[in-house]
Design a protein around this motif. Structure first.
Motif, PDB file in Angstrom:
ATOM      1  N   ASN A  15     -24.663 -10.607  30.903  1.00  0.00           N
ATOM      2  CA  ASN A  15     -24.992 -11.449  29.764  1.00  0.00           C
ATOM      3  C   ASN A  15     -24.477 -10.893  28.447  1.00  0.00           C
ATOM      4  O   ASN A  15     -25.041  -9.954  27.897  1.00  0.00           O
ATOM      5  CB  ASN A  15     -26.498 -11.664  29.695  1.00  0.00           C
ATOM      6  CG  ASN A  15     -26.804 -12.758  28.710  1.00  0.00           C
ATOM      7  OD1 ASN A  15     -26.567 -12.593  27.526  1.00  0.00           O
ATOM      8  ND2 ASN A  15     -27.286 -13.870  29.201  1.00  0.00           N
ATOM      9  N   ALA A  16     -23.434 -11.506  27.939  1.00  0.00           N
ATOM     10  CA  ALA A  16     -22.800 -11.050  26.709  1.00  0.00           C
ATOM     11  C   ALA A  16     -23.710 -11.242  25.496  1.00  0.00           C
ATOM     12  O   ALA A  16     -23.713 -10.422  24.588  1.00  0.00           O
ATOM     13  CB  ALA A  16     -21.475 -11.781  26.503  1.00  0.00           C
ATOM     14  N   MET A  17     -24.486 -12.335  25.461  1.00  0.00           N
ATOM     15  CA  MET A  17     -25.350 -12.600  24.304  1.00  0.00           C
ATOM     16  C   MET A  17     -26.435 -11.530  24.192  1.00  0.00           C
ATOM     17  O   MET A  17     -26.661 -10.976  23.123  1.00  0.00           O
ATOM     18  CB  MET A  17     -25.998 -13.981  24.434  1.00  0.00           C
ATOM     19  CG  MET A  17     -26.830 -14.372  23.242  1.00  0.00           C
ATOM     20  SD  MET A  17     -25.854 -15.057  21.881  1.00  0.00           S
ATOM     21  CE  MET A  17     -25.373 -16.624  22.584  1.00  0.00           C
ATOM     22  N   LYS A  18     -27.107 -11.234  25.283  1.00  0.00           N
ATOM     23  CA  LYS A  18     -28.160 -10.212  25.265  1.00  0.00           C
ATOM     24  C   LYS A  18     -27.565  -8.868  24.879  1.00  0.00           C
ATOM     25  O   LYS A  18     -28.131  -8.129  24.073  1.00  0.00           O
ATOM     26  CB  LYS A  18     -28.827 -10.141  26.643  1.00  0.00           C
ATOM     27  CG  LYS A  18     -29.918  -9.094  26.765  1.00  0.00           C
ATOM     28  CD  LYS A  18     -31.166  -9.507  26.006  1.00  0.00           C
ATOM     29  CE  LYS A  18     -32.307  -8.547  26.184  1.00  0.00           C
ATOM     30  NZ  LYS A  18     -32.989  -8.647  27.430  1.00  0.00           N
ATOM     31  N   LEU A  19     -26.419  -8.538  25.434  1.00  0.00           N
ATOM     32  CA  LEU A  19     -25.751  -7.276  25.118  1.00  0.00           C
ATOM     33  C   LEU A  19     -25.387  -7.213  23.638  1.00  0.00           C
ATOM     34  O   LEU A  19     -25.568  -6.173  22.996  1.00  0.00           O
ATOM     35  CB  LEU A  19     -24.505  -7.108  25.990  1.00  0.00           C
ATOM     36  CG  LEU A  19     -23.771  -5.780  25.875  1.00  0.00           C
ATOM     37  CD1 LEU A  19     -24.684  -4.608  26.208  1.00  0.00           C
ATOM     38  CD2 LEU A  19     -22.557  -5.786  26.791  1.00  0.00           C
ATOM     39  N   LEU A  20     -24.904  -8.300  23.077  1.00  0.00           N
ATOM     40  CA  LEU A  20     -24.574  -8.351  21.651  1.00  0.00           C
ATOM     41  C   LEU A  20     -25.797  -8.014  20.804  1.00  0.00           C
ATOM     42  O   LEU A  20     -25.730  -7.194  19.886  1.00  0.00           O
ATOM     43  CB  LEU A  20     -24.035  -9.728  21.269  1.00  0.00           C
ATOM     44  CG  LEU A  20     -23.861  -9.995  19.774  1.00  0.00           C
ATOM     45  CD1 LEU A  20     -22.795  -9.084  19.175  1.00  0.00           C
ATOM     46  CD2 LEU A  20     -23.523 -11.464  19.537  1.00  0.00           C
ATOM     47  N   TYR A  21     -26.929  -8.636  21.105  1.00  0.00           N
ATOM     48  CA  TYR A  21     -28.149  -8.382  20.342  1.00  0.00           C
ATOM     49  C   TYR A  21     -28.610  -6.932  20.482  1.00  0.00           C
ATOM     50  O   TYR A  21     -28.964  -6.285  19.495  1.00  0.00           O
ATOM     51  CB  TYR A  21     -29.266  -9.344  20.761  1.00  0.00           C
ATOM     52  CG  TYR A  21     -29.203 -10.665  20.036  1.00  0.00           C
ATOM     53  CD1 TYR A  21     -30.042 -10.932  18.977  1.00  0.00           C
ATOM     54  CD2 TYR A  21     -28.292 -11.646  20.403  1.00  0.00           C
ATOM     55  CE1 TYR A  21     -29.988 -12.131  18.293  1.00  0.00           C
ATOM     56  CE2 TYR A  21     -28.225 -12.852  19.734  1.00  0.00           C
ATOM     57  CZ  TYR A  21     -29.073 -13.090  18.683  1.00  0.00           C
ATOM     58  OH  TYR A  21     -29.000 -14.279  18.010  1.00  0.00           O
ATOM     59  N   LEU A  22     -28.586  -6.403  21.699  1.00  0.00           N
ATOM     60  CA  LEU A  22     -29.010  -5.015  21.901  1.00  0.00           C
ATOM     61  C   LEU A  22     -28.085  -4.031  21.190  1.00  0.00           C
ATOM     62  O   LEU A  22     -28.549  -3.054  20.589  1.00  0.00           O
ATOM     63  CB  LEU A  22     -29.094  -4.693  23.394  1.00  0.00           C
ATOM     64  CG  LEU A  22     -30.207  -5.406  24.163  1.00  0.00           C
ATOM     65  CD1 LEU A  22     -30.106  -5.088  25.650  1.00  0.00           C
ATOM     66  CD2 LEU A  22     -31.577  -5.041  23.623  1.00  0.00           C
ATOM     67  N   LEU A  23     -26.784  -4.277  21.234  1.00  0.00           N
ATOM     68  CA  LEU A  23     -25.830  -3.399  20.544  1.00  0.00           C
ATOM     69  C   LEU A  23     -25.993  -3.496  19.027  1.00  0.00           C
ATOM     70  O   LEU A  23     -25.880  -2.484  18.323  1.00  0.00           O
ATOM     71  CB  LEU A  23     -24.397  -3.727  20.957  1.00  0.00           C
ATOM     72  CG  LEU A  23     -24.020  -3.332  22.378  1.00  0.00           C
ATOM     73  CD1 LEU A  23     -22.641  -3.884  22.745  1.00  0.00           C
ATOM     74  CD2 LEU A  23     -24.048  -1.814  22.548  1.00  0.00           C
ATOM     75  N   ALA A  24     -26.252  -4.707  18.522  1.00  0.00           N
ATOM     76  CA  ALA A  24     -26.454  -4.877  17.076  1.00  0.00           C
ATOM     77  C   ALA A  24     -27.686  -4.102  16.621  1.00  0.00           C
ATOM     78  O   ALA A  24     -27.666  -3.428  15.582  1.00  0.00           O
ATOM     79  CB  ALA A  24     -26.587  -6.361  16.732  1.00  0.00           C
TER      80      ALA A  24
END
Length: 182
Positions: A15-24
């Motif tokens: 999941n790219a969206m979840k990963l984006l939020y966690l990385l942010a």
């Protein structure tokens, strides 16, 4: 300015969206402003937010108040407020009307905007589309809108939150059992 488009889909595999939020969240060093009508966190997001606070990041969350079209989701999200407030995360509930803005601003440079709420369903199950933009001007504009919305919101405090009526707290805990579904 540079930007990337990220989507979530139940058919997407990793999941790219979840990963984006966690990385942010992991990248935040000074400030993290999250605006989402529905805000339900899971274990990985809770851990990330806790770590951000340990680094000294100012975390502010702006969510819908009592005017909502999804009361069960609202109650499920509220079950985590006490933990947030204990950690020094600022929680605000928008008062005038339903709120539709979904945005995250990190350190005045990264902005994430789009259709995804800050919840499991949006980040992992629904078809959603967000854009991550690295641009100080855009982050500043979104930050101004966020600050203006805070003036129309009720800031929650730990003591007041802990003294809410027992039946309200019970309703929140009951709906939080379904948080993964929302």
């Amino acid at each position: 300015a540079s930007s990337i488009v990220v989507w979530s889909s139940p058919e997407g595999g990793a999941n790219a969206m979840k990963l984006l939020y966690l990385l942010a969240i992991a990248a935040a060093r000074q400030s993290l402003d999250i605006q989402s009508p529905y805000l339900i966190t899971d274990e990985s997001t809770n851990w990330s937010l806790t770590e951000a606070r340990r680094r000294g990041v100012r975390v502010r969350m702006l969510v819908e108040g009592d005017i909502t079209d999804a009361k069960p989701v609202k109650f499920a999200g509220r079950a985590a407020y006490e933990r947030f407030l204990e950690q020094g995360i600022e929680v605000y509930e928008y008062q005038p009307a339903m709120m539709h803005t979904k945005a995250m601003m990190v350190d005045g440079i990264l902005s994430i905007v789009g259709s995804a709420n800050f919840d499991n369903r949006s980040l992992e199950l629904n078809d959603e589309l967000n854009v991550a933009i690295f641009d100080r001007t855009i982050a500043a504009r979104l930050g101004e809108d966020f600050t203006r919305d805070l003036t129309r919101s009720k800031k929650l405090d730990l003591e007041g939150w802990r003294s809410r009526p027992f039946h309200i707290e019970g309703r929140e805990k009951m709906w939080s059992l379904f948080g993964e579904l929302f």
